[in-house]
Design a protein around this motif. Structure first.
Motif, PDB file in Angstrom:
ATOM      1  N   PHE A 150      30.764  18.568  59.469  1.00 56.91           N
ATOM      2  CA  PHE A 150      31.435  17.821  60.519  1.00 56.91           C
ATOM      3  C   PHE A 150      31.460  18.611  61.826  1.00 56.91           C
ATOM      4  CE2 PHE A 150      33.430  14.050  58.665  1.00 56.91           C
ATOM      5  CZ  PHE A 150      33.184  14.268  57.314  1.00 56.91           C
ATOM      6  N   GLY A 151      31.382  17.863  62.912  1.00 56.74           N
ATOM      7  CA  GLY A 151      31.602  18.466  64.206  1.00 56.74           C
ATOM      8  C   GLY A 151      33.067  18.746  64.437  1.00 56.74           C
ATOM      9  N   PRO A 152      33.387  19.406  65.546  1.00 54.97           N
ATOM     10  CA  PRO A 152      34.783  19.774  65.816  1.00 54.97           C
ATOM     11  C   PRO A 152      35.636  18.606  66.280  1.00 54.97           C
ATOM     12  CG  PRO A 152      33.378  20.496  67.594  1.00 54.97           C
ATOM     13  CD  PRO A 152      32.473  19.970  66.546  1.00 54.97           C
ATOM     14  N   PHE A 166      37.837   8.615  53.026  1.00 53.88           N
ATOM     15  CA  PHE A 166      38.926   9.584  53.004  1.00 53.88           C
ATOM     16  C   PHE A 166      40.252   8.859  52.785  1.00 53.88           C
ATOM     17  CE2 PHE A 166      37.127  13.638  54.422  1.00 53.88           C
ATOM     18  CZ  PHE A 166      35.878  13.243  54.844  1.00 53.88           C
ATOM     19  N   PHE A 169      26.695  10.401  60.993  1.00 59.76           N
ATOM     20  CA  PHE A 169      27.841   9.519  60.789  1.00 59.76           C
ATOM     21  C   PHE A 169      28.857   9.735  61.910  1.00 59.76           C
ATOM     22  CE2 PHE A 169      26.496   8.415  56.582  1.00 59.76           C
ATOM     23  CZ  PHE A 169      25.897   9.557  56.076  1.00 59.76           C
ATOM     24  N   LEU A 188      40.531  10.026  58.109  1.00 55.10           N
ATOM     25  CA  LEU A 188      39.287   9.644  58.775  1.00 55.10           C
ATOM     26  C   LEU A 188      38.809   8.284  58.289  1.00 55.10           C
ATOM     27  CD1 LEU A 188      39.231  12.928  58.560  1.00 55.10           C
ATOM     28  CD2 LEU A 188      36.853  12.637  59.249  1.00 55.10           C
ATOM     29  N   TYR A 217      37.294  17.974  50.057  1.00 51.18           N
ATOM     30  CA  TYR A 217      37.140  18.461  51.420  1.00 51.18           C
ATOM     31  C   TYR A 217      38.514  18.948  51.884  1.00 51.18           C
ATOM     32  CZ  TYR A 217      32.509  16.451  52.305  1.00 51.18           C
ATOM     33  OH  TYR A 217      31.169  16.177  52.301  1.00 51.18           O
ATOM     34  N   TYR A 257      33.550  20.714  53.633  1.00 51.80           N
ATOM     35  CA  TYR A 257      33.248  20.502  52.217  1.00 51.80           C
ATOM     36  C   TYR A 257      33.693  21.729  51.420  1.00 51.80           C
ATOM     37  CZ  TYR A 257      30.394  20.717  47.972  1.00 51.80           C
ATOM     38  OH  TYR A 257      29.963  20.868  46.674  1.00 51.80           O
ATOM     39  N   GLU A 299      27.662  16.129  50.670  1.00 51.41           N
ATOM     40  CA  GLU A 299      28.157  17.369  51.255  1.00 51.41           C
ATOM     41  C   GLU A 299      27.873  17.280  52.746  1.00 51.41           C
ATOM     42  OE1 GLU A 299      26.527  19.930  47.445  1.00 51.41           O
ATOM     43  OE2 GLU A 299      26.587  20.897  49.424  1.00 51.41           O
ATOM     44  N   GLN A 300      28.874  16.933  53.506  1.00 50.46           N
ATOM     45  CA  GLN A 300      28.659  16.686  54.919  1.00 50.46           C
ATOM     46  C   GLN A 300      29.239  17.806  55.770  1.00 50.46           C
ATOM     47  OE1 GLN A 300      29.730  12.705  56.143  1.00 50.46           O
ATOM     48  NE2 GLN A 300      28.695  11.780  54.394  1.00 50.46           N
ATOM     49  N   GLY A 306      37.192  19.739  62.259  1.00 46.11           N
ATOM     50  CA  GLY A 306      36.600  18.708  61.432  1.00 46.11           C
ATOM     51  C   GLY A 306      36.728  19.085  59.961  1.00 46.11           C
ATOM     52  N   PRO A 307      36.617  18.109  59.060  1.00 53.06           N
ATOM     53  CA  PRO A 307      36.693  18.408  57.631  1.00 53.06           C
ATOM     54  C   PRO A 307      35.596  19.374  57.186  1.00 53.06           C
ATOM     55  CG  PRO A 307      36.954  16.057  58.006  1.00 53.06           C
ATOM     56  CD  PRO A 307      36.530  16.676  59.314  1.00 53.06           C
ATOM     57  N   TYR A 335      32.961   9.064  62.736  1.00 50.31           N
ATOM     58  CA  TYR A 335      34.259   8.760  62.157  1.00 50.31           C
ATOM     59  C   TYR A 335      35.309   8.691  63.270  1.00 50.31           C
ATOM     60  CZ  TYR A 335      32.530  10.093  57.474  1.00 50.31           C
ATOM     61  OH  TYR A 335      31.843  10.179  56.278  1.00 50.31           O
ATOM     62  N   LEU A 376      34.751  12.006  65.389  1.00 50.17           N
ATOM     63  CA  LEU A 376      33.970  13.086  64.781  1.00 50.17           C
ATOM     64  C   LEU A 376      32.608  12.568  64.337  1.00 50.17           C
ATOM     65  CD1 LEU A 376      37.128  13.266  63.180  1.00 50.17           C
ATOM     66  CD2 LEU A 376      36.226  15.582  63.120  1.00 50.17           C
ATOM     67  N   TYR A 418      34.636  14.803  44.814  1.00 49.71           N
ATOM     68  CA  TYR A 418      34.400  15.720  45.924  1.00 49.71           C
ATOM     69  C   TYR A 418      35.743  16.149  46.520  1.00 49.71           C
ATOM     70  CZ  TYR A 418      29.366  14.991  46.258  1.00 49.71           C
ATOM     71  OH  TYR A 418      28.018  14.987  46.014  1.00 49.71           O
TER      72      TYR A 418
END
Lengths: 110, 115
Positions: free
Chosen positions: B106-108, A100, B33, B43, A36, A46, B103-104, A43-44, B35, B92, A34
């Motif tokens: 993410f928030g800011p 990560f 989730f 992360l 990212y 995808y 495939e996630q 935020g990360p 992080y 996060l 994967y």
């Protein structure tokens, strides 16, 4: 999950292809690769993933070697907005937790 | 795709206090989730929060320090308790894409500074 190794940083000229390598020599047969990216202060996001075949989507292409021990993420025409940290992650499909590493800081310059 | 918002976006807190971070998703999701991203670092997964069950914490993280609530399928909170300067990080939340767990979205993030 298999460990990945990425160069800490890379540079690319705007408009050129950015080729980001990842080594995952201990990958097992049921693990996917994967990618990212994380743009500064966000935020990360995808990008793409694959098992053994090359993959392409609207963002990038993923080339996985035949022995699956390494892969390359290709941004065909890098823009300034592609400046980010790019993470290569190896994990089992459906496993859901992501580990990560340090990633590669890609700097795209004019 | 899922749209995720977090509150607050940033905060500066005194040591010894606690801060609760909220994560709101625009669709119903089973798993969420949390992080942590320490300054200049990558992360690290804190915990997985499933609706209707206790959160599952990763090694090095405990419920007393990072209690998590998951009252419904669109919302979760993470509390950073009894804060110290070492807790200064970006926190996060993320949710998996339906049918594609890795495939996630993410928030800011919430940028926390502890003085």
């Amino acid at each position: 999950d298999a460990k990945t190794t990425q160069p800490p940083s890379m540079d690319c000229a705007e408009g050129r292809a950015a080729n980001l390598p990842c080594n995952h020599s201990t990958i097992s047969g049921n693990e996917y690769v994967y990618w990212y990216r994380q743009i500064h202060s966000q935020g990360p996001q995808y990008i793409i993933h694959g098992l053994k075949n090359n993959e392409t989507n609207e963002m990038a292409s993923l080339i996985i070697t035949e022995d699956r021990k390494s892969s390359t993420l290709i941004l065909p025409h890098a823009t300034l907005r592609d400046t980010a940290v790019y993470y290569c992650i190896v994990t089992q499909e459906g496993y859901s937790t992501l580990t990560f590493g340090k990633g590669t800081m890609l700097l795209v310059s004019p | 795709s899922a749209v995720i918002s977090q509150k607050p976006s940033r905060d500066i807190c005194q040591r010894g206090t606690s801060l609760t971070i909220q994560c709101q998703v625009d669709s119903q999701v089973t798993m969420m989730f949390w992080y942590r991203q320490q300054p200049g670092q990558s992360l690290t997964l804190i915990a997985t929060a499933n609706q209707g069950s206790e959160a599952t914490y990763e090694s090095g993280f405990v419920i007393d320090k990072f209690p998590i609530s998951r009252p419904n399928l669109t919302f979760s909170t993470l509390t950073v308790s009894n804060m110290s300067p070492e807790d200064s990080s970006i926190y996060l939340c993320s949710v998996p894409n339906r049918g594609h767990d890795n495939e996630q979205f993410f928030g800011p993030g919430t940028r926390l500074t502890v003085l």
